[in-house]
Design a protein around this motif. Structure first.
Motif, PDB file in Angstrom:
ATOM      1  N   THR A 163      38.060  63.373  55.151  1.00  0.00           N
ATOM      2  CA  THR A 163      39.174  63.159  54.212  1.00  0.00           C
ATOM      3  C   THR A 163      40.513  63.229  54.929  1.00  0.00           C
ATOM      4  O   THR A 163      41.411  62.414  54.679  1.00  0.00           O
ATOM      5  CB  THR A 163      39.125  64.200  53.082  1.00  0.00           C
ATOM      6  OG1 THR A 163      37.943  63.998  52.306  1.00  0.00           O
ATOM      7  CG2 THR A 163      40.347  64.086  52.174  1.00  0.00           C
ATOM      8  N   TYR A 174      32.770  66.476  55.745  1.00  0.00           N
ATOM      9  CA  TYR A 174      33.495  65.907  54.619  1.00  0.00           C
ATOM     10  C   TYR A 174      35.000  66.191  54.643  1.00  0.00           C
ATOM     11  O   TYR A 174      35.810  65.288  54.408  1.00  0.00           O
ATOM     12  CB  TYR A 174      32.895  66.423  53.311  1.00  0.00           C
ATOM     13  CG  TYR A 174      31.427  66.138  53.164  1.00  0.00           C
ATOM     14  CD1 TYR A 174      30.941  64.840  53.249  1.00  0.00           C
ATOM     15  CD2 TYR A 174      30.512  67.180  52.953  1.00  0.00           C
ATOM     16  CE1 TYR A 174      29.581  64.567  53.107  1.00  0.00           C
ATOM     17  CE2 TYR A 174      29.166  66.918  52.814  1.00  0.00           C
ATOM     18  CZ  TYR A 174      28.695  65.616  52.894  1.00  0.00           C
ATOM     19  OH  TYR A 174      27.358  65.360  52.764  1.00  0.00           O
ATOM     20  N   LYS A 221      30.732  63.933  44.109  1.00  0.00           N
ATOM     21  CA  LYS A 221      31.977  64.178  43.375  1.00  0.00           C
ATOM     22  C   LYS A 221      32.385  62.867  42.713  1.00  0.00           C
ATOM     23  O   LYS A 221      33.253  62.128  43.176  1.00  0.00           O
ATOM     24  CB  LYS A 221      33.062  64.681  44.333  1.00  0.00           C
ATOM     25  CG  LYS A 221      32.744  66.045  44.941  1.00  0.00           C
ATOM     26  CD  LYS A 221      33.860  66.514  45.868  1.00  0.00           C
ATOM     27  CE  LYS A 221      33.572  67.895  46.430  1.00  0.00           C
ATOM     28  NZ  LYS A 221      34.651  68.364  47.341  1.00  0.00           N
ATOM     29  N   GLN A 243      36.153  62.108  41.469  1.00  0.00           N
ATOM     30  CA  GLN A 243      37.067  61.828  42.569  1.00  0.00           C
ATOM     31  C   GLN A 243      36.781  60.456  43.165  1.00  0.00           C
ATOM     32  O   GLN A 243      37.709  59.705  43.508  1.00  0.00           O
ATOM     33  CB  GLN A 243      36.952  62.905  43.657  1.00  0.00           C
ATOM     34  CG  GLN A 243      37.433  64.282  43.235  1.00  0.00           C
ATOM     35  CD  GLN A 243      36.312  65.148  42.658  1.00  0.00           C
ATOM     36  OE1 GLN A 243      35.437  64.655  41.943  1.00  0.00           O
ATOM     37  NE2 GLN A 243      36.338  66.428  42.970  1.00  0.00           N
ATOM     38  N   CYS A 244      35.503  60.129  43.268  1.00  0.00           N
ATOM     39  CA  CYS A 244      35.103  58.828  43.799  1.00  0.00           C
ATOM     40  C   CYS A 244      35.661  57.712  42.923  1.00  0.00           C
ATOM     41  O   CYS A 244      36.244  56.740  43.421  1.00  0.00           O
ATOM     42  CB  CYS A 244      33.581  58.742  43.866  1.00  0.00           C
ATOM     43  SG  CYS A 244      32.954  57.129  44.396  1.00  0.00           S
ATOM     44  N   GLN A 253      33.393  60.885  48.919  1.00  0.00           N
ATOM     45  CA  GLN A 253      33.279  61.680  47.693  1.00  0.00           C
ATOM     46  C   GLN A 253      31.939  61.428  47.008  1.00  0.00           C
ATOM     47  O   GLN A 253      31.315  62.350  46.467  1.00  0.00           O
ATOM     48  CB  GLN A 253      34.433  61.328  46.741  1.00  0.00           C
ATOM     49  CG  GLN A 253      35.815  61.620  47.303  1.00  0.00           C
ATOM     50  CD  GLN A 253      36.001  63.074  47.694  1.00  0.00           C
ATOM     51  OE1 GLN A 253      35.605  63.980  46.953  1.00  0.00           O
ATOM     52  NE2 GLN A 253      36.597  63.319  48.855  1.00  0.00           N
TER      53      GLN A 253
END
Length: 245
Positions: free
Chosen positions: A187, A183, A217, A220-221, A212
């Motif tokens: 990013t 992950y 999350k 954030q998504c 995300q």
């Protein structure tokens, strides 16, 4: 008639405790108000479900606690309970809470969040179709399209070592990392792309949002999805995902 009185009337009907006058009142309510008719139907289904679903007081108490939060928020007061060995909500309160949940689009017996696999549609890598016959290009393409993402990562890294600014290599390298649940690295790669101006800008933004989502999350998504413009290829899917969150 308050919501509590209405659901108590429903409860008394299912318990065969209605007087003739109360039964007449209920019939009138149902015939004159479609919303009440729907609530009554829901209540009957719920009442039947509760009669067969719970095998222990512990299970009933657990669901009661969950629904009570919704019911309290709607009625702005706690539902009346009977003092027994286990504190339990009356059946009408379950139905009241369930109707509130439906109004807000919450699935009554377990709200489900969207998941990565429902939205991730990994595009194929087609480097060699454009005449690039380098061995590492062929290997990267074959590995990626065969879902051998560890192998694709290795070959794409070799290609990037020779052409570090190639947006296509960067994008598919990021997808290779994403499919391996790397992950943080994902990013780092995709963020560089969507902050740039290449043709992969908004594809990278979409897949970073999915990165995300895969980590659950959701805030954030959602923030990333809101930045995808209407003319982007994945705009419609982004809006669909937003509505499910």
């Amino acid at each position: 008639m308050t919501p509590e009185e209405k659901f108590e009337l429903f409860d008394r009907f299912c318990s065969n405790e209605l007087s003739a006058a109360e039964e007449k009142m209920l019939t009138k309510l149902i015939s004159e108000d479609v919303a009440v008719a729907e609530e009554f139907k829901l209540y009957q289904e719920l009442n039947s479900h509760l009669d067969t679903r719970f095998t222990s007081e512990k299970e009933e108490e657990a669901l009661g606690d969950a629904l009570k939060v919704i019911g309290d928020a709607h009625f702005n007061k706690k539902a009346t309970t009977k003092e027994t060995k286990v504190i339990r909500m009356p059946v009408w309160a379950y139905a009241a809470a369930a109707s509130v949940a439906i109004i807000f689009g919450v699935y009554f017996f377990g709200q489900s969040n969207p998941v990565y696999n429902d939205f991730a549609n990994i595009p194929e890598l087609s480097i060699t179709e454009r005449g690039n016959i380098e061995k590492n290009s062929k290997n990267a393409e074959h590995a990626f399209n065969s879902k051998n993402y560890a192998g694709a990562e290795k070959y794409l890294l070799i290609l990037l070592s020779k052409d570090e600014n190639n947006a296509e290599y960067q994008f598919y390298y990021g997808l290779s990392l994403l499919e391996q649940d790397k992950y943080v690295e994902t990013t780092q790669v995709l963020e560089k792309l969507y902050q740039g101006n290449s043709g992969y800008k908004y594809k990278a933004l979409w897949f970073e949002a999915l990165n995300q989502l895969k980590q659950k999350k959701y805030d954030q998504c959602a923030t990333l999805l809101e930045n995808i413009p209407e003319d982007a290829e994945d705009y419609t899917r982004a809006q669909e995902l937003l509505k499910k969150m």
